[in-house]
Write an enzyme that holds these catalytic residues in place. Structure first.
Site, PDB file in Angstrom:
ATOM      1  N   ASP A  10       0.876  -1.168   0.000  1.00  0.00           N
ATOM      2  CA  ASP A  10       0.000   0.000   0.000  1.00  0.00           C
ATOM      3  C   ASP A  10       0.923   1.231   0.000  1.00  0.00           C
ATOM      4  OD1 ASP A  10      -2.246   1.740   0.574  1.00  0.00           O
ATOM      5  OD2 ASP A  10      -1.467   1.839   2.624  1.00  0.00           O
ATOM      6  N   ASP A  12      -0.248   5.171   0.769  1.00  0.00           N
ATOM      7  CA  ASP A  12      -0.539   6.221   1.759  1.00  0.00           C
ATOM      8  C   ASP A  12      -0.642   5.637   3.158  1.00  0.00           C
ATOM      9  OD1 ASP A  12      -0.778   8.567   0.036  1.00  0.00           O
ATOM     10  OD2 ASP A  12      -2.377   7.404  -0.890  1.00  0.00           O
ATOM     11  N   ASN A 129       0.575  10.436  -8.138  1.00  0.00           N
ATOM     12  CA  ASN A 129       1.016  10.622  -6.745  1.00  0.00           C
ATOM     13  C   ASN A 129       2.052   9.568  -6.349  1.00  0.00           C
ATOM     14  OD1 ASN A 129      -0.929  12.581  -6.711  1.00  0.00           O
ATOM     15  ND2 ASN A 129      -2.380  11.449  -5.458  1.00  0.00           N
ATOM     16  N   ASP A 184      -1.719  -0.164   6.289  1.00  0.00           N
ATOM     17  CA  ASP A 184      -1.698   0.702   7.476  1.00  0.00           C
ATOM     18  C   ASP A 184      -3.084   0.999   8.018  1.00  0.00           C
ATOM     19  OD1 ASP A 184      -2.341   2.450   5.189  1.00  0.00           O
ATOM     20  OD2 ASP A 184      -2.434   3.962   6.764  1.00  0.00           O
TER      21      ASP A 184
HETATM   22  C1  XBP Z   1      -5.193   6.302   0.267  1.00  0.00           C
HETATM   23  C2  XBP Z   1      -6.388   6.967  -0.260  1.00  0.00           C
HETATM   24  C3  XBP Z   1      -6.230   8.026  -1.252  1.00  0.00           C
HETATM   25  C4  XBP Z   1      -5.554   9.275  -0.761  1.00  0.00           C
HETATM   26  C5  XBP Z   1      -5.833  10.432  -1.680  1.00  0.00           C
HETATM   27  O1  XBP Z   1      -5.017   5.100  -0.385  1.00  0.00           O
HETATM   28  O2  XBP Z   1      -7.486   6.630   0.088  1.00  0.00           O
HETATM   29  O3  XBP Z   1      -7.514   8.364  -1.676  1.00  0.00           O
HETATM   30  O4  XBP Z   1      -6.038   9.610   0.517  1.00  0.00           O
HETATM   31  O5  XBP Z   1      -5.384  10.168  -2.966  1.00  0.00           O
HETATM   32  P1  XBP Z   1      -3.926   3.951  -0.004  1.00  0.00           P
HETATM   33  P2  XBP Z   1      -6.264  10.587  -4.243  1.00  0.00           P
HETATM   34  O6  XBP Z   1      -3.734   3.933   1.479  1.00  0.00           O
HETATM   35  O7  XBP Z   1      -4.603   2.720  -0.551  1.00  0.00           O
HETATM   36  O8  XBP Z   1      -2.671   4.267  -0.764  1.00  0.00           O
HETATM   37  O9  XBP Z   1      -6.776  11.964  -3.984  1.00  0.00           O
HETATM   38  O10 XBP Z   1      -5.307  10.529  -5.413  1.00  0.00           O
HETATM   39  O11 XBP Z   1      -7.381   9.580  -4.344  1.00  0.00           O
HETATM   40 MG    MG Z   2      -2.987   3.218   3.283  1.00  0.00          MG
END
Ligand code: XBP
Ligand code: MG
Length: 261
Positions: A10, A12, A129, A184
């Site tokens: 993952d 974020d 991103n 996470d």
């Molecule tokens: C995290 C998310 C994302 C980000 C925002 O995903 O839910 O939506 O918060 O990014 P992960 P965008 O933990 O699966 O990586 O605005 O590009 O959607």
């Molecule tokens: Mg995440």
């Protein structure tokens, strides 16, 4: 039990603590630029994280926290335009070097790469991103460390649905028992478990209280040799005195962890 062939990460919250000081800040910059008085505080953003995906999150905000707002144009166009601006602000923040990788992440990625372990990304966030985070932390070619980058709208149903993990594994020609996922959040582990993946969790301030009872191991972070992790949940005998998450520990956990059912 099959030997592990791939690590699925993952992004974020797992590779970097991007939500509070990255995505949230970028959303607010996009709102201000569009002349909106929406202000997503640290606390409100914690509630909004219940919904994954930035576009989906903005819609959730309008439905549940700002239902008085009247949209000037078609709602989907309006949200899409705001989201494009948000992505630009977010990638600019990453280019400023504002968001480092979490402890132990670079070490584990480099070890896995050096030992020929296959790696992929499975995330809800926008592909640009992921590209920006990797290139600004690990260098220009680091995207190529990952065989597959499964991100954003490539699947219609975002986490907690299993789709993004299933998509990544299909592209790699691998089955769940050959992979380990790193997550996470509760939405993240719901997604990986739904894809039948054994999952290691590193928590952050937004996710510390989430339900990770079905994780192989829950850590505060991946740790470094001189900055040990803390085991928050899991079988400490399997950790066996390790101070950081390396490939040996990942493989030991995988060999002993039951497949999610
Ligand atoms: C995290 C998310 C994302 C980000 C925002 O995903 O839910 O939506 O918060 O990014 P992960 P965008 O933990 O699966 O990586 O605005 O590009 O959607
Ligand atoms: Mg995440």
């Amino acid at each position: 039990m099959q030997k592990i062939q791939a690590l699925l990460f993952d992004v974020d919250g797992t590779l970097a603590d991007t939500e509070r000081d990255g995505h949230r800040v970028a959303f607010n910059l996009a709102f201000a630029e569009a002349g909106l008085d929406w202000d997503w505080s640290v606390e409100l953003y914690g509630k909004l994280l219940a919904v994954t995906g930035g576009k989906e999150r903005m819609k959730y905000y309008l439905e549940c926290f700002n239902s008085e707002f009247t949209c000037p144009i078609d709602i989907d166009d309006f949200i899409a335009e705001l989201h494009r601006a948000k992505t630009t602000h977010y990638t600019d923040l990453l280019a400023e070097g504002r968001i480092p990788l979490r402890p132990g992440v670079e070490r584990l990625l480099r070890e896995a790469r050096g030992k020929g372990m296959r790696m992929a990304i499975a995330t809800t966030t926008t592909p640009a991103n992921v590209q920006a985070l990797l290139s600004n932390t690990l260098g220009a070619d680091s995207e190529n460390w990952f065989e597959v980058i499964a991100a954003g709208d490539v699947v219609p149903a975002k986490k907690p649905a299993a789709d993004i993990y299933l998509w990544a594994m299909e592209k790699m020609g691998l089955r769940a028992e050959q992979c380990i996922a790193f997550e996470d959040s509760e939405n993240g582990i719901k997604s990986s478990l739904a894809a039948n993946l054994r999952t290691i969790v590193t928590v952050n301030d937004y996710t510390r209280e989430h339900d990770f009872s079905r994780a192989l191991l829950v850590l505060d972070n991946m740790g470094e040799p001189d900055q040990p992790f803390t085991v928050l949940q899991g079988d400490k005998t399997l950790v066996n005195g390790a101070v950081c998450l390396d490939l040996e520990l990942v493989e030991r956990l995988a060999d002993n962890g039951l497949a999610p059912s």
